[in-house]
Design an enzyme around this catalytic site. Structure first.
Site, PDB file in Angstrom:
ATOM      1  N   TYR A 198       0.827  -1.224   0.000  1.00  0.00           N
ATOM      2  CA  TYR A 198       0.000   0.000   0.000  1.00  0.00           C
ATOM      3  C   TYR A 198       0.854   1.263   0.000  1.00  0.00           C
ATOM      4  O   TYR A 198       0.428   2.321   0.454  1.00  0.00           O
ATOM      5  CB  TYR A 198      -1.010   0.010   1.159  1.00  0.00           C
ATOM      6  CG  TYR A 198      -2.143  -0.975   0.936  1.00  0.00           C
ATOM      7  CD1 TYR A 198      -1.940  -2.339   1.129  1.00  0.00           C
ATOM      8  CD2 TYR A 198      -3.390  -0.545   0.507  1.00  0.00           C
ATOM      9  CE1 TYR A 198      -2.965  -3.249   0.889  1.00  0.00           C
ATOM     10  CE2 TYR A 198      -4.418  -1.450   0.276  1.00  0.00           C
ATOM     11  CZ  TYR A 198      -4.201  -2.791   0.461  1.00  0.00           C
ATOM     12  OH  TYR A 198      -5.201  -3.686   0.221  1.00  0.00           O
ATOM     13  N   ASN A 232      -4.341  -4.429  -7.331  1.00  0.00           N
ATOM     14  CA  ASN A 232      -4.381  -3.068  -7.880  1.00  0.00           C
ATOM     15  C   ASN A 232      -3.341  -2.158  -7.223  1.00  0.00           C
ATOM     16  O   ASN A 232      -2.846  -1.230  -7.860  1.00  0.00           O
ATOM     17  CB  ASN A 232      -5.784  -2.462  -7.761  1.00  0.00           C
ATOM     18  CG  ASN A 232      -6.335  -2.503  -6.360  1.00  0.00           C
ATOM     19  OD1 ASN A 232      -6.403  -3.566  -5.756  1.00  0.00           O
ATOM     20  ND2 ASN A 232      -6.714  -1.356  -5.826  1.00  0.00           N
ATOM     21  N   HIS A 317      -6.900 -11.397  -7.693  1.00  0.00           N
ATOM     22  CA  HIS A 317      -7.099 -10.325  -6.722  1.00  0.00           C
ATOM     23  C   HIS A 317      -8.571  -9.915  -6.597  1.00  0.00           C
ATOM     24  O   HIS A 317      -9.112  -9.831  -5.516  1.00  0.00           O
ATOM     25  CB  HIS A 317      -6.224  -9.117  -7.060  1.00  0.00           C
ATOM     26  CG  HIS A 317      -6.282  -8.074  -5.990  1.00  0.00           C
ATOM     27  ND1 HIS A 317      -5.866  -8.318  -4.697  1.00  0.00           N
ATOM     28  CD2 HIS A 317      -6.750  -6.801  -5.986  1.00  0.00           C
ATOM     29  CE1 HIS A 317      -6.061  -7.243  -3.958  1.00  0.00           C
ATOM     30  NE2 HIS A 317      -6.611  -6.308  -4.718  1.00  0.00           N
ATOM     31  N   HIS A 327     -16.204  -2.577  -4.320  1.00  0.00           N
ATOM     32  CA  HIS A 327     -15.704  -3.256  -5.511  1.00  0.00           C
ATOM     33  C   HIS A 327     -16.778  -4.185  -6.098  1.00  0.00           C
ATOM     34  O   HIS A 327     -16.466  -5.211  -6.703  1.00  0.00           O
ATOM     35  CB  HIS A 327     -14.430  -4.050  -5.201  1.00  0.00           C
ATOM     36  CG  HIS A 327     -13.351  -3.220  -4.574  1.00  0.00           C
ATOM     37  ND1 HIS A 327     -12.864  -2.087  -5.171  1.00  0.00           N
ATOM     38  CD2 HIS A 327     -12.697  -3.339  -3.392  1.00  0.00           C
ATOM     39  CE1 HIS A 327     -11.938  -1.548  -4.390  1.00  0.00           C
ATOM     40  NE2 HIS A 327     -11.830  -2.285  -3.311  1.00  0.00           N
ATOM     41  N   HIS A 354      -8.953  -8.014  -2.357  1.00  0.00           N
ATOM     42  CA  HIS A 354      -9.535  -6.759  -2.846  1.00  0.00           C
ATOM     43  C   HIS A 354     -10.574  -6.166  -1.895  1.00  0.00           C
ATOM     44  O   HIS A 354     -10.512  -4.985  -1.572  1.00  0.00           O
ATOM     45  CB  HIS A 354     -10.133  -6.971  -4.241  1.00  0.00           C
ATOM     46  CG  HIS A 354     -10.223  -5.734  -5.074  1.00  0.00           C
ATOM     47  ND1 HIS A 354      -9.312  -4.719  -5.005  1.00  0.00           N
ATOM     48  CD2 HIS A 354     -11.128  -5.350  -6.023  1.00  0.00           C
ATOM     49  CE1 HIS A 354      -9.646  -3.772  -5.877  1.00  0.00           C
ATOM     50  NE2 HIS A 354     -10.745  -4.123  -6.499  1.00  0.00           N
ATOM     51  N   VAL A 355     -11.554  -6.962  -1.482  1.00  0.00           N
ATOM     52  CA  VAL A 355     -12.566  -6.480  -0.543  1.00  0.00           C
ATOM     53  C   VAL A 355     -12.030  -6.750   0.862  1.00  0.00           C
ATOM     54  O   VAL A 355     -11.655  -7.885   1.170  1.00  0.00           O
ATOM     55  CB  VAL A 355     -13.903  -7.209  -0.770  1.00  0.00           C
ATOM     56  CG1 VAL A 355     -14.933  -6.759   0.256  1.00  0.00           C
ATOM     57  CG2 VAL A 355     -14.393  -6.969  -2.187  1.00  0.00           C
ATOM     58  N   HIS A 356     -12.018  -5.724   1.712  1.00  0.00           N
ATOM     59  CA  HIS A 356     -11.338  -5.840   3.003  1.00  0.00           C
ATOM     60  C   HIS A 356     -12.255  -6.445   4.050  1.00  0.00           C
ATOM     61  O   HIS A 356     -12.652  -5.802   5.030  1.00  0.00           O
ATOM     62  CB  HIS A 356     -10.796  -4.479   3.435  1.00  0.00           C
ATOM     63  CG  HIS A 356      -9.838  -3.918   2.434  1.00  0.00           C
ATOM     64  ND1 HIS A 356      -9.524  -2.600   2.343  1.00  0.00           N
ATOM     65  CD2 HIS A 356      -9.122  -4.545   1.458  1.00  0.00           C
ATOM     66  CE1 HIS A 356      -8.656  -2.425   1.354  1.00  0.00           C
ATOM     67  NE2 HIS A 356      -8.403  -3.589   0.800  1.00  0.00           N
TER      68      HIS A 356
END
Ligand SMILES: *[C@@H]1O[C@H](CO)[C@@H](O)[C@H](O)[C@H]1NC(C)=O
Ligand SMILES: *[C@@H]1O[C@H](CO)[C@@H](O)[C@H](O)[C@H]1NC(C)=O
Ligand SMILES: *[C@@H]1O[C@H](CO)[C@@H](O)[C@H](O)[C@H]1NC(C)=O
Ligand SMILES: *[C@@H]1O[C@H](CO)[C@@H](O)[C@H](O)[C@H]1NC(C)=O
Ligand SMILES: *[C@@H]1O[C@H](CO)[C@@H](O)[C@H](O)[C@H]1NC(C)=O
Length: 467
Positions: A198, A232, A317, A327, A354-356
């Site tokens: 990140y 991403n 991902h 997302h 991707h989705v937290h």
């Protein structure tokens, strides 16, 4: 972090609910456990986990990944900062005096005003299976010694994978890594579903945060391979500051053995590791018909010999089945392209990030639609994979808490908490799976399953009773 009283109550309700749903053939669970939605905060630059190892030109950010198709090679990577230093790795089998040497390569890169250290990549080849090796880097200056254990021969079991995604470098990330390390299931290799450092959340993608991330995770990835998926946050595409080459930091730092599976780019590839055949896909590289990734996957899937590697696992991902309001449907176009193949070739499990948050699907497919027949709903399908979203590593962007309502029937379990999972492949037919939340004890599984192999034992999976 202490649990407030009401959450503790909820916590036991969840256990009761999980227990209850074992009896339901098609249970949907939105966990009522709600973790306090406190924004995750990055560890400061002077945090203990970011410390530079002592000694002149000491190797730092040491990490390993599989280096070939079959698990007999390891790529060792590290960074030196004062001096180029040696790219040689000295390694030996445990209880053996015979030392081997491997030579590697050094690369560097610039990103806006940042200049990287000397990034070394050295591949150790022709290793023996099921063997502990020690290895040394920093030859000539400050030597540091690590070790790893090679996997069993292709097709052999048991073997335990860890699953981590969207890790970042917050205090929660550190908590996730600690839980993975302390998990009594003892993961032997991490399947990492993308979004590493990140760094791109910092001004001008401050690449110093790529270095701190490398030092943070060294305590695990120097000793067991992490299998990389590009997310991403690896794209680092910033033409506004003159950085127009996608994936520049990622490709310089984190090599993958893509050539061994005849892939033409490091973002999609496959490996065999013990009982599993693992296909890594690239959500952020072209995947439409006629693209290199499409052609590769089309040729790849028929090559998987389930007598040799019974378990077929795919990493990507961006999830295809995701019922959070984050997302939402981003994975849809790739799903449309590849889902019929996943059903045809009986993929066992698909892991995405991707989705937290965390989510596990039923075995479903949605491949009948042809524009005019109206058949565009996911249906129960025992030839289909289970889709697991495990983007809950704990990065600074915080949790995804907003879910679509009502919970769609394809979604079996969802909960907005940070954590990781392990997959213990026991034999050709059975794999034990457990998702671990950071707020629980190390051994506690908030969601667990026996997965049954789609080729060798294609009966419904079963959730595990916790009494
Ligand atoms: C990170 O976790 C490790 C292991 O639990 C601990 O020793 C260390 O102090 C933690 N660091 C921070 C900054 O929280
Ligand atoms: C890659 O292609 C070569 C040449 O066609 C072939 O011999 C080899 O088996 C392929 N490797 C894999 C892993 O498919
Ligand atoms: C598949 O693997 C099995 C077990 O390793 C082997 O006996 C068989 O020849 C392989 N089949 C093909 C088509 O390669
Ligand atoms: C959740 O997401 C939906 C859809 O994007 C949005 O309409 C709603 O306001 C969000 N709810 C909250 C509490 O943020
Ligand atoms: C595979 O493992 C499962 C779970 O441990 C066990 O119940 C089953 O008997 C094993 N199958 C074989 C063929 O050993």
């Amino acid at each position: 972090m202490g649990l407030p009283r009401t959450s503790v109550c909820h916590f036991f309700t969840v256990i009761a609910l999980v227990g209850f749903c074992l009896n339901a053939a098609y249970g949907k669970i939105t966990s009522v456990y709600v973790r306090a939605d406190v924004k995750a905060v990055d560890m400061p630059l002077d945090a203990d986990v970011f410390r530079v190892p002592p000694g002149y030109n000491a190797p730092q950010q040491v990490h390993i990944t599989q280096g070939d198709h079959d698990g007999k090679a390891v790529i060792v990577s590290w960074v030196t900062t004062e001096h180029r230093g040696s790219s040689e790795v000295i390694y030996w089998k445990e209880h053996s005096r015979k030392h081997y040497k491997a030579k590697g390569e050094v690369t560097t890169y610039k990103y806006y005003t940042y200049s990287s250290g000397f990034i070394h990549h050295t591949t150790l080849k022709n290793l023996e299976y099921n063997t502990k090796y020690y290895y040394q880097v920093g030859i000539g200056h400050t030597i540091r010694t690590f070790w790893f254990i090679t996997p069993p021969p292709v097709g052999d079991f048991p073997y335990t994978f860890g699953l981590i995604g969207d890790l970042g470098q917050s205090f929660d990330s550190n908590n996730t890594l600690t839980h993975y390390e302390q998990n009594p299931s003892k993961g032997q290799t991490v399947l990492f579903v993308g979004d590493l450092s990140y760094a791109d959340n910092y001004p001008n993608h401050d690449n110093v945060r790529w270095d701190t991330w490398g030092r943070f995770v060294e305590r695990s990835v120097a000793y067991q391979p992490w299998i990389w998926t590009a997310g991403n946050h690896e794209i680092d595409f910033a033409p506004e500051i003159g950085e127009g080459e996608p994936f520049k930091p990622f490709t310089h730092r984190y090599p993958t053995p893509y050539k061994a599976s005849n892939s033409t780019a490091p973002f999609w590839y496959s490996i065999k590791r013990g009982p599993a055949y693992i296909i890594v896909l690239a959500s952020y590289s072209a995947y439409g018909k006629y693209t290199p990734q499409y052609k590769w996957l089309e040729e790849e899937l028929p090559k998987v010999n389930r007598s040799e590697t019974p378990w077929l696992i795919v990493l990507m991902h961006s999830p295809w089945y995701n019922s959070y309001n984050y997302h939402y449907m981003e994975g849809e176009t790739m799903r449309v392209m590849y889902e019929p193949w996943f059903v045809k070739y009986k993929v066992d499990l698909v892991f995405a990030g991707h989705v937290h948050a965390y989510e596990r699907s039923e075995r479903v497919s949605n491949i009948a639609y042809n524009i005019v027949n109206g058949l565009c709903q996911p249906i129960s399908d025992q030839s289909a994979p289970v889709y697991i979203t495990i983007g809950d590593g704990g990065n600074l962007e915080g949790l995804a808490t907003n879910m679509t309502q009502p919970q769609p029937h394809y979604s079996a379990f969802r909960e907005a908490s940070f954590g990781h999972a392990t997959l213990e492949i026991k034999n050709r037919t059975h794999a034990r799976y457990g998702w671990h939340r950071n707020q629980d004890g190390f051994a506690f599984e908030a969601d667990s399953m026996w997965f049954h192999n789609r080729v060798w034992y294609p009966v419904e999976d079963s959730a595990v009773s916790k009494s």
